[in-house]
Design a protein around this motif. Structure first.
Motif, PDB file in Angstrom:
ATOM      1  N   GLY A 104       0.811  -1.185   0.191  1.00  0.00           N
ATOM      2  CA  GLY A 104       0.261   0.182  -0.110  1.00  0.00           C
ATOM      3  C   GLY A 104       0.700   1.344   0.191  1.00  0.00           C
ATOM      4  O   GLY A 104       0.262   2.090   0.380  1.00  0.00           O
ATOM      5  N   THR A 105       2.081   1.332  -0.042  1.00  0.00           N
ATOM      6  CA  THR A 105       2.780   2.033  -0.348  1.00  0.00           C
ATOM      7  C   THR A 105       3.242   2.899  -1.433  1.00  0.00           C
ATOM      8  O   THR A 105       3.938   3.976  -1.577  1.00  0.00           O
ATOM      9  CB  THR A 105       3.960   2.392   1.240  1.00  0.00           C
ATOM     10  N   GLY A 106       3.344   1.555  -2.671  1.00  0.00           N
ATOM     11  CA  GLY A 106       3.867   2.122  -3.409  1.00  0.00           C
ATOM     12  C   GLY A 106       2.989   2.781  -4.497  1.00  0.00           C
ATOM     13  O   GLY A 106       1.767   3.034  -4.066  1.00  0.00           O
ATOM     14  N   ALA A 116      -1.129  -6.384  -4.039  1.00  0.00           N
ATOM     15  CA  ALA A 116      -0.671  -4.592  -4.914  1.00  0.00           C
ATOM     16  C   ALA A 116       0.953  -4.749  -4.528  1.00  0.00           C
ATOM     17  O   ALA A 116       1.804  -3.593  -4.610  1.00  0.00           O
ATOM     18  CB  ALA A 116      -1.034  -3.584  -4.768  1.00  0.00           C
ATOM     19  N   VAL A 117       1.240  -5.602  -5.043  1.00  0.00           N
ATOM     20  CA  VAL A 117       2.811  -5.593  -4.668  1.00  0.00           C
ATOM     21  C   VAL A 117       3.142  -6.673  -5.943  1.00  0.00           C
ATOM     22  O   VAL A 117       2.724  -7.042  -6.762  1.00  0.00           O
ATOM     23  CB  VAL A 117       3.075  -7.421  -4.085  1.00  0.00           C
ATOM     24  N   PRO A 118       4.720  -6.824  -6.742  1.00  0.00           N
ATOM     25  CA  PRO A 118       5.563  -7.078  -7.886  1.00  0.00           C
ATOM     26  C   PRO A 118       4.998  -8.697  -8.067  1.00  0.00           C
ATOM     27  O   PRO A 118       5.083  -9.642  -7.094  1.00  0.00           O
ATOM     28  CB  PRO A 118       6.946  -6.511  -7.355  1.00  0.00           C
ATOM     29  N   TYR A 119       4.769  -8.931  -9.075  1.00  0.00           N
ATOM     30  CA  TYR A 119       5.051 -10.144  -9.552  1.00  0.00           C
ATOM     31  C   TYR A 119       5.784 -11.861  -8.324  1.00  0.00           C
ATOM     32  O   TYR A 119       5.587 -12.552  -8.044  1.00  0.00           O
ATOM     33  CB  TYR A 119       5.086 -10.527 -10.696  1.00  0.00           C
ATOM     34  N   ALA A 120       7.220 -10.767  -8.421  1.00  0.00           N
ATOM     35  CA  ALA A 120       8.087 -11.670  -8.050  1.00  0.00           C
ATOM     36  C   ALA A 120       8.295 -11.995  -6.799  1.00  0.00           C
ATOM     37  O   ALA A 120       8.771 -12.713  -6.007  1.00  0.00           O
ATOM     38  CB  ALA A 120       9.851 -10.921  -8.422  1.00  0.00           C
TER      39      ALA A 120
END
Length: 218
Positions: free
Chosen positions: A11-13, A71-75
Motif C-alpha cells: 500500500g505504499t507503492g 498490490a506487490v510485484p509478481y516476484a
C-alpha cells in the motif's frame, strides 16, 4: 451494503497508495499492509492531502480485513501468500492487481507464468475458502497515484465466483469516474493482463502516459 475493512498489501507503492487514498477518501476503512509498518506509517503520515488510514504488518493487516488487495510485484507474491495464508478469514476475498511484466534493457515482455496468468498463479496458492477476483490491472499506476485527477475509464474485473466479482465491482464503484466491466471467470485474467501490456505499448508508441480503456456500447 458497506464494505468491511480492506487491506492493501503493498500500500505504499504508486498503485497501492493511490488506491488507499482514493478509497479512504470515499469512506472505506483501509489498512495498509507492509513488511515494515514503522516505515509505512511514516510514508502514510506524509501523504497530502492527509487521509485516515491504519497501518500494520502484512499478516496482521490481512487477518483484520474482509477484502485483501494484492498490490506487490509478481516476484514477491509467493513469499507474501505464504506469510498471510494462515491468517486470512475463511470468507475473505482477495483482489489481484498484479501483471507479470518485465522491463529488461528498456524492452517490455510478459513473464512466462505456467498457470496462464498471475491471477491463476495466486489462485493455486490461496486457501480454497478464500475467493479471488481481479481488478485495477489496466490503469496506469502513476495515474492512480495522482489522486486529485479523475480516472475516467472502465476497469475489467473477473473472478472465481459471482461473490468475488461482486466484491471487486463494489470496490471499483467506490472510486469516482471508474466503471467496472465484468468479463467473467478468472481465466479471463490472461486477456486482461495482455491488455495491460497493450496499453503500455500504446503509450510508448504514441509518447503518451495515461492511455487506458473505455468500452463503448455497453
Amino acid at each position: 451494503m458497506a464494505l468491511g475493512p480492506i487491506a492493501i498489501l503493498g500500500g505504499t507503492g504508486q498503485q497501492g497508495s493511490g488506491l488507499a487514498r482514493r478509497l479512504a477518501a470515499a469512506g472505506v476503512q483501509v489498512i495498509v499492509g507492509s513488511r515494515d509498518p514503522q516505515r509505512a506509517r511514516a510514508t502514510v503520515d506524509a501523504w497530502s492531502p492527509p487521509v485516515r488510514v491504519d497501518v500494520a504488518g502484512n499478516a496482521a493487516a490481512a487477518a483484520s480485513a474482509d477484502t485483501i488487495l494484492l498490490a506487490v510485484p509478481y516476484a514477491t507474491i509467493d513469499a507474501l501468500l505464504e506469510e498471510i495464508a494462515p491468517h486470512l478469514k475463511p470468507d475473505a476475498v482477495a483482489i489481484d492487481l498484479i501483471v507479470p511484466l518485465t522491463f529488461a534493457g528498456g524492452k517490455m515482455a510478459m513473464l512466462d507464468v505456467p498457470e496462464g496468468s498471475a491471477a491463476e498463479h495466486i489462485r493455486a496458492r490461496l486457501p480454497p475458502t478464500v475467493a479471488l477476483a481481479c481488478a485495477f490491472k489496466t490503469i496506469p499506476a502513476h495515474l492512480v497515484d495522482r489522486v486529485d485527477e479523475p480516472l475516467d475509464c472502465d476497469e475489467f474485473i473477473c473472478g472465481d465466483s459471482d461473490a468475488a466479482r461482486g466484491r471487486a465491482a463494489e470496490l471499483v464503484a467506490q472510486i469516482a469516474g471508474l466503471r467496472a466491466v465484468d468479463v467473467g471467470p478468472l481465466a479471463r485474467a490472461r486477456s486482461i493482463e495482455q491488455l495491460t501490456a497493450l496499453a503500455i505499448a500504446i503509450n510508448r508508441r504514441h509518447k503518451r502516459h495515461d492511455a487506458r480503456f473505455r468500452i463503448v456500447g455497453l
